[in-house]
Every structure is written in C-alpha cells, then in structure tokens.
Design a protein around this motif. Structure first.
Motif, PDB file in Angstrom:
ATOM      1  N   ASP A 130       0.777  -1.258  -0.017  1.00 49.15           N
ATOM      2  CA  ASP A 130      -0.071   0.268  -0.093  1.00 49.15           C
ATOM      3  C   ASP A 130       0.960   1.364   0.017  1.00 49.15           C
ATOM      4  O   ASP A 130       0.205   2.384   0.044  1.00 49.15           O
ATOM      5  N   THR A 131       2.101   1.210   0.063  1.00 46.60           N
ATOM      6  CA  THR A 131       3.021   2.206  -0.114  1.00 46.60           C
ATOM      7  C   THR A 131       4.352   1.988  -0.709  1.00 46.60           C
ATOM      8  O   THR A 131       4.857   0.762  -0.651  1.00 46.60           O
ATOM      9  N   LEU A 132       4.663   2.915  -1.626  1.00 48.26           N
ATOM     10  CA  LEU A 132       5.919   2.716  -2.389  1.00 48.26           C
ATOM     11  C   LEU A 132       6.909   3.889  -2.026  1.00 48.26           C
ATOM     12  O   LEU A 132       6.415   4.838  -1.698  1.00 48.26           O
ATOM     13  N   LEU A 133       8.207   3.395  -1.926  1.00 50.44           N
ATOM     14  CA  LEU A 133       9.344   4.279  -1.114  1.00 50.44           C
ATOM     15  C   LEU A 133      10.391   4.434  -2.462  1.00 50.44           C
ATOM     16  O   LEU A 133      10.453   3.536  -2.838  1.00 50.44           O
ATOM     17  N   PHE A 134      10.536   5.769  -2.300  1.00 48.09           N
ATOM     18  CA  PHE A 134      11.925   5.991  -3.623  1.00 48.09           C
ATOM     19  C   PHE A 134      12.693   7.031  -2.915  1.00 48.09           C
ATOM     20  O   PHE A 134      12.259   7.933  -2.007  1.00 48.09           O
TER      21      PHE A 134
END
Length: 183
Positions: free
Chosen positions: A44-48
């Motif tokens: 439910d979350t993408l980190l970049f």
C-alpha cells in the motif's frame, strides 16, 4: 511493524542500468505481469529515493503499457519520496519527506499501520537502508541478459551485508527472482 522490501531488476552481470542509463532491457511478459499484479495486492506504499522517483514519475503518469492494472496501481498507490534535494513531488498521491534523518524517517513509516512498503529501484536508497538494517527483504529479479557495462547494483555500499536466500521464483522467460533476508 510493516515489512519493507526492496525490488530491483538486474542483468545477469549485475547492472541495473545500461552504460548510458538505459532501462529498456527488462524481460517482462504476461506471466510476469500476473505475478506483479498478485504481489501488488500486498503493497500500500511505495518508497523512493530522488533518482528512482524522478525516473518513475517521468514514466508512469502517461504510461499505457501492456498491463493496465500495473499502470493503475503505480499511479494510485501512496508514494513516499525520501530526499534532501528534491523541492517538489507532483506525481499523484506522493509525499516528499526530508532525507536528513533517514533511519528515523523510515522507521516511522514502517511503524504506521498498513500493508507492505515496496522500494522499487532507488538502489542508492536501498544500499543506505541495508546498511541501517531497515530492509526486511531484498528481491532481485535477474534478467537473462548480459549488458557488459552500466551501473552496478550495490556500488554505493560501504560495508558487507550478510544475507540468506529465502526463496527463488523462476519464470518461463528465463528471469529468476531471488528473495533474500538479512542473515
């Protein structure tokens, strides 16, 4: 605490970009898209990091690729960009956070309720988080291709990181997904 995994695609000789920064070589097909869509259901979350975000934000908002489910997922899911230099993040559903205290920022994110957090690409951020012990799984998709030059996957690591192989997934295309956990 939520699981944070890093997912990177590499060539057989360990490069995640070609000599001129190209990323036109990943070997994806219908089987891979089905696998990706099943995996996305747990995220439910993408980190970049900054570079990974800029690359993805330049592609996905206007993507029309062969799998509309992945396009929809990438554009609608919550995104968090860790950067000390990026001034704004305009891709849909994106929050920009200061990267000056990386350990505190990512630990706080992992403590929030929710599903898994996926770090796609962003190899410099992946290396930093591995060194801090904040990556729960490292998923490396090895493509059956030798680039013979480019940017090496872990060239920014400053120390050894012992890992244990947890799972392998093979695809008819010749790709092999290697899933590692910290040892």
């Amino acid at each position: 605490m939520r699981k944070l995994f890093s997912y990177v695609a590499i060539s057989l000789d360990g490069y995640y970009e070609g000599p001129n920064g190209e990323f036109d070589w990943p070997n994806v097909d219908a089987e891979y898209f089905e696998f990706a869509n099943q995996s996305d259901a747990y995220i439910d979350t993408l980190l970049f990091g900054r570079r990974g975000y800029e690359h993805m934000a330049a592609h996905w908002p206007n993507a029309t690729g062969p799998d509309p489910e992945i396009v929809e997922f990438m554009n609608s899911v919550r995104k968090v960009v860790v950067s000390s230099t990026l001034e704004k993040a305009e891709w849909n559903n994106t929050t920009l956070v200061d990267g000056d205290d990386l350990a505190e920022t990512v630990t706080a994110l992992k403590q929030q309720p929710g599903k898994e957090i996926a770090l796609f690409g962003s190899v410099t951020l992946t290396a930093s988080l591995l060194e801090l012990g904040l990556i729960d799984e490292l998923r490396v998709l090895v493509n059956p291709l030798i680039l013979s030059g480019g940017r090496s996957l872990f060239s920014t690591l400053n120390k050894r990181i012992p890992l244990e192989l947890w799972r392998t997934t093979t695809f008819r295309s010749g790709n092999v997904l290697l899933t590692y956990r910290p040892a």
